[in-house]
Design an enzyme around this catalytic site. Structure first.
Site, PDB file in Angstrom:
ATOM      1  N   GLY B 219     -66.192  10.421  59.536  1.00 41.48           N
ATOM      2  CA  GLY B 219     -65.626  12.114  59.260  1.00 41.48           C
ATOM      3  C   GLY B 219     -65.987  12.400  57.791  1.00 41.48           C
ATOM      4  O   GLY B 219     -67.054  11.911  57.150  1.00 41.48           O
ATOM      5  N   SER B 220     -64.912  12.935  57.619  1.00 43.20           N
ATOM      6  CA  SER B 220     -64.901  13.761  56.187  1.00 43.20           C
ATOM      7  C   SER B 220     -65.143  12.774  54.904  1.00 43.20           C
ATOM      8  O   SER B 220     -65.654  13.229  53.932  1.00 43.20           O
ATOM      9  CB  SER B 220     -63.820  14.798  55.719  1.00 43.20           C
ATOM     10  OG  SER B 220     -63.988  15.683  56.916  1.00 43.20           O
TER      11      SER B 220
END
Lengths: 468, 495
Positions: B219-220
């Site tokens: 993810g981020s």
């Protein structure tokens, strides 16, 4: 043959009984030393009965040695010591396994004690054989009797009430509390029968047949005996489920046939028959198929029944032993089922290492090659054949059982001569040793001087007429 | 008949030679592989009757062998079983894992470095004790990591890894759910079998070391890699602007599937400062950067951080973190925000943070600090080893600046997403992540990576929460769940 006889006449073998005695002392050191080492390794002290045990072993050796000295003074000096060494080592290993079984909480075991009794009986028969049989050629009289007796013995386990099935093989007979493997005795009788038969018929069997691709193949009508033996072997395989003996008998016959006729063609026919039999039995016999599958992939059958637990544990044990072994008491050879009979070599491999295994194989090699040497210098065809046959039986048996345990070939159940626990096997092998000594005594004994010495010419002629 | 007899004797010689060659093959060449076979109980039994070395953390044993009065001479004991289970592994009758397995030669005393000790034991007729394995773990950091995960509400599947950036030493490695290696090392084999079967069959896979054996979309947190690639490309600076905007349609796509938005975070309209983009974790920015830089550049940058490699040799098996090769434009955009086929282990993400902290130098992570003799004398010391220069020192500085902004929220006065990891008096660099699993029934994964102090980093941490039952789906976010745990671990190391 005249040349050889001339050679023998010019060369008189020494008796070398002193050498035998010296080697026997060394052999006793192996047996008694191993017994002491087992005590130290397992219980931390020299066994209390070491003196009694050692004396008993020494007494048996001395009895053997004195008998040889008296009735077979020219016999090969190496055979008896090697046999005593192997038997002594076997006793120590069996004793070690007895202790391991007790340690594991199983009931007290006395295999070693029983084996010592069997060894005593073996030595007695060894002495009797040497004393009674002053000339091995007497045995030619019993050619057919031996053959018949061998076949009867082989059939015996299949008689209801007498035969016993142990571990899936119908090769035992039970009399009261005793069980006996008649195949072991049949082995010796078959060698006598084959030798007698072949020495009579070798000319007929050696007659040229067709020559195919540079190999003399025997005539069809001469194939009778080999086919008969092939069928007997197959019968043992199918009805008694005894892979090892089947292989042993057929191989033995083939070797003797080849030696008698000097024709490699028999080997070709025999090997073809063997391959046909092997392929057929693999196709149709579950237990043969099972053995081959296990051989190809032992790990895959580890926890199956019938499976490879025994084989794999044996391999693990030998690998664990490595080059110099764990020492007596240092391994766990009792993990292997029947470690004291078929799988005794894996116990040796585990606790005495590759070194021990090599020594044992070399000992067998010595016995076999000394026996073949006796065959080479033996002056009569029957003796040659018998010595070769006995040597071949030992060599094949050792190869089949040790090869099986070390995964060189598929596993077949057979005892390791002189090492394994088992009365019938031990006794039969002591008789084999006696026969070999008798033949080598005859072979090494100087030829009685029957020719007038003055005339050189006459001397040579005399060698043509005198048959010994 | 002599000729065939000679042939037969030659034949017999061959038979015996074959036996001897085969025995040599079996007992010399093959012996080792038979000894290592999983079915071989002999070796284990021998191991049970011998005093195995200890596994040490901060000088205290976390695994040791104590005398036992049953069938076997020694019993393996794990002092803090749950906390260290995945590192020590277990030493059972059936098999071994973790350090117990990878350092078996040392612990059992068979390793060559212990040769002299073995010789001395042999001569003095003592039964030898195995060598000790000293781990790089920091007891306090490990406590913080394990407690942090354990304090999360409900049943969790999660993991924490902390690394010393300058060396690659693994300071903490915790994974939940965990198990009790004492039960597996028991001499009551039927109980062992039962427990082992239960652990094997459990749905939440307690035997799995999630720190190194589970790869998930990062993810981020992967935006750090994208940012690194952007800075390395020379087109952007940490102080400069990057493309912003409330939404971004990936090239070659139409409709919702290719539409990237920021889930309501403040990402400007056209150009925004790089600090704001990372602090707000702007998807539109990093998807755009991914497309602009291209899949190959991203992959190259990811591989420099250790993706697609096996670098951990001390325990295993290590799952390999992956970045897709030959990504198309829209795939590159998705990958730029750590979605699509990007997969990383927590250890891998900790290494990304550690490399940034270490001026761009990526160190090989290791768990075994040294090997000791039974008398606690150091026989072998592991030397730190550089794997690669992941980014230039300038880029590393830029990334640090961006990550500090993410914790401190310096841009526009809006708090950064990594705020929960802030430690009073210490400058912390961090990045959050909340990754969609791709399956609407599976809640998102929460990630958090950070290091501190930013000027002179002592520790880099990655926290990954794969599953958490006690928290509503909407509240699963890296900063909220992972931040406090990362903070606790960093504090444990720094203070």
């Amino acid at each position: 043959m005249s040349q050889q006889q001339g050679f023998v006449m010019g060369f008189v073998h020494r008796r070398r009984r002193g050498a035998e005695l010296f080697l026997l002392v060394l052999a006793l050191a192996v047996g008694v030393g191993a017994y002491a080492a087992v005590g130290i390794g397992v219980e931390g002290k020299v066994p209390a009965d070491i003196v009694g045990y050692g004396s008993w072993l020494a007494a048996l050796s001395v009895v053997g040695h004195v008998t040889v000295r008296l009735v077979a003074p020219y016999a090969d000096p190496v055979l008896l010591p090697v046999v005593v060494a192997l038997n002594g080592l076997g006793l120590a290993v069996i004793h070690r396994l007895d202790l391991a079984y007790e340690d594991a909480g199983r009931a007290a075991h006395t295999f070693a004690r029983q084996q010592l009794t069997w060894m005593t009986l073996g030595v007695v028969l060894f002495v009797v054989t040497l004393v009674v049989l002053r000339d091995h050629r007497v045995l030619t009289r019993f050619t057919y009797t031996s053959g018949l007796a061998a076949i009867l013995l082989l059939l015996l386990p299949m008689v209801p009430g007498v035969g016993k099935t142990i571990n899936g093989a119908k090769i035992w007979i039970g009399v009261g509390p005793f069980s006996f493997q008649p195949g072991e005795l049949a082995k010796v009788l078959l060698v006598v029968a084959f030798a007698g038969y072949l020495v009579l018929h070798r000319d007929a069997l050696a007659l040229a047949g067709r020559r195919v691709a540079g190999i003399d193949l025997p005539r069809g009508r001469d194939l009778g005996p080999i086919l008969a033996m092939w069928l007997v072997s197959l019968g043992i395989l199918i009805f008694q489920r005894d892979l090892g003996s089947s292989l042993l008998f057929f191989g033995l016959f083939l070797v003797m046939l080849y030696v008698a006729t000097e024709r490699a063609g028999w080997l070709v026919v025999g090997v073809l028959l063997f391959l046909a039999g092997a392929a057929g039995s693999y196709q149709f016999l579950g237990h043969v198929q099972n053995r081959v599958n296990i051989w190809l992939d032992p790990m895959g059958y580890y926890d199956k029944t019938p499976g490879s637990f025994q084989l794999v544990e044996g391999l693990f044990g030998m690998a664990w032993g490595g080059l110099i072994g764990r020492g007596f008491g240092g391994g766990s050879p009792d993990r292997v089922p029947y470690a004291n009979s078929d799988f005794i070599i894996s116990s040796i491999g585990e606790e005495l290492g590759l070194t021990g295994v090599m020594a044992v194989v070399l000992c067998y090699g010595l016995i076999v090659e000394r026996a073949l040497r006796a065959a080479l210098i033996c002056r009569d065809g029957f003796g040659k054949l018998m010595a070769t046959g006995l040597a071949a039986v030992l060599a094949l048996q050792v190869f089949v059982v040790i090869g099986g345990v070390t995964k060189l070939i598929p596993l077949t159940g057979l005892t390791t001569p002189f090492l394994s626990y088992g009365g019938s096997s031990l006794v039969a092998n002591w008789v084999i040793a006696a026969l070999l000594l008798r033949i080598s005594d005859q072979a090494r004994r100087p030829v009685p001087d029957l020719s007038p010495v003055e005339d050189e010419q006459a001397d040579e002629q005399a060698t043509q007429v005198v048959r010994l | 008949m002599n000729k065939p007899i000679r042939t037969i004797s030659l034949f017999c010689l061959l038979l015996f030679l074959a036996l001897m060659v085969n025995a040599t093959y079996l007992q010399y060449w093959k012996a080792d592989s038979y000894d290592k076979n999983g079915l071989n109980r002999r070796v284990i039994e021998a191991a049970y009757s011998q005093q195995r070395g200890a596994i040490l953390v901060d000088g205290e044993p976390v695994a040791e062998s104590v005398e036992s009065d049953d069938d076997y001479d020694f019993q393996r004991v794990y002092e803090e079983p749950f906390k260290y289970a995945h590192e020590t592994g277990y030493f059972s009758f059936y098999d071994q894992t973790g350090i117990e397995r990878s350092q078996n030669d040392v612990l059992s005393g068979d390793d060559d470095v212990l040769f002299v000790n073995k010789l001395v034991d042999l001569l003095s007729n003592k039964s030898g004790k195995g060598g000790n394995v000293v781990l790089t773990l920091d007891g306090k950091a490990q406590d913080a990591a394990y407690q942090g995960l354990d304090d999360l509400p409900g049943d969790v599947e999660a993991s924490v890894v902390a690394i010393q950036p300058s060396t690659g030493k693994i300071l903490a490695m915790a994974s939940l759910p965990t198990f009790d290696p004492n039960k597996l090392a028991s001499h009551d084999f039927s109980a062992v079998k039962e427990d082992y079967d239960r652990l094997q069959g459990a749905e939440d896979e307690p035997l799995l070391n999630r720190a190194i054996q589970t790869t998930l979309p990062p993810g981020s947190t992967f935006k750090l890699v994208t940012a690194a690639a952007a800075l390395e490309s020379g087109k952007y600076t940490a102080d400069g602007d990057v493309p912003g905007g409330p939404s971004y349609q990936l090239p070659q796509t139409s409709g919702d599937t290719g539409l990237i938005d920021n889930e309501g975070r403040s990402c400007g309209t056209d150009k925004i400062p790089f600090e704001q983009a990372l602090a707000q974790s702007c998807n539109t920015t990093f998807a755009r950067l991914g497309v602009e830089l291209g899949g190959d550049a991203l992959k190259e940058q990811a591989d420099k951080f250790g993706f697609d490699q096996r670098y951990l040799t001390d325990i295993g098996p290590q799952a390999v973190s992956t970045f897709p090769s030959d990504a198309t434009e829209p795939e590159a955009g998705q990958s730029g925000i750590g979605q699509f086929d990007v997969r990383a282990t927590p250890l891998q993400m900790a290494m990304v943070a550690a490399a940034i902290a270490n001026q761009g130098k990526l160190m090989k992570p290791y768990l075994v600090d040294s090997i000791q003799s039974p008398e606690l004398e150091t026989l072998k010391q592991t030397e730190p080893e550089e794997i690669d220069e992941a980014v230039s020192p300038e880029t590393a500085d830029g990334l640090t600046q961006l990550m500090v902004a993410t914790v401190e929220g310096t841009a526009n006065g809006v708090p950064g997403t990594a705020g929960p990891a802030a430690i009073p008096g210490v400058t912390v660099a961090g990045k959050t992540g909340t990754a969609q699993s791709g399956n609407p029934d599976v809640p998102p994964y929460a990630w958090f990576v950070s290091f501190a102090p930013a000027q002179d980093p002592e520790v880099a941490v990655a926290v990954m929460i794969q599953k958490i039952d006690g928290v509503d789906r909407g509240e699963i976010a890296g900063g909220l769940l992972g931040g406090p745990i990362a903070k606790a671990v960093m504090e444990a190391v720094i203070k």
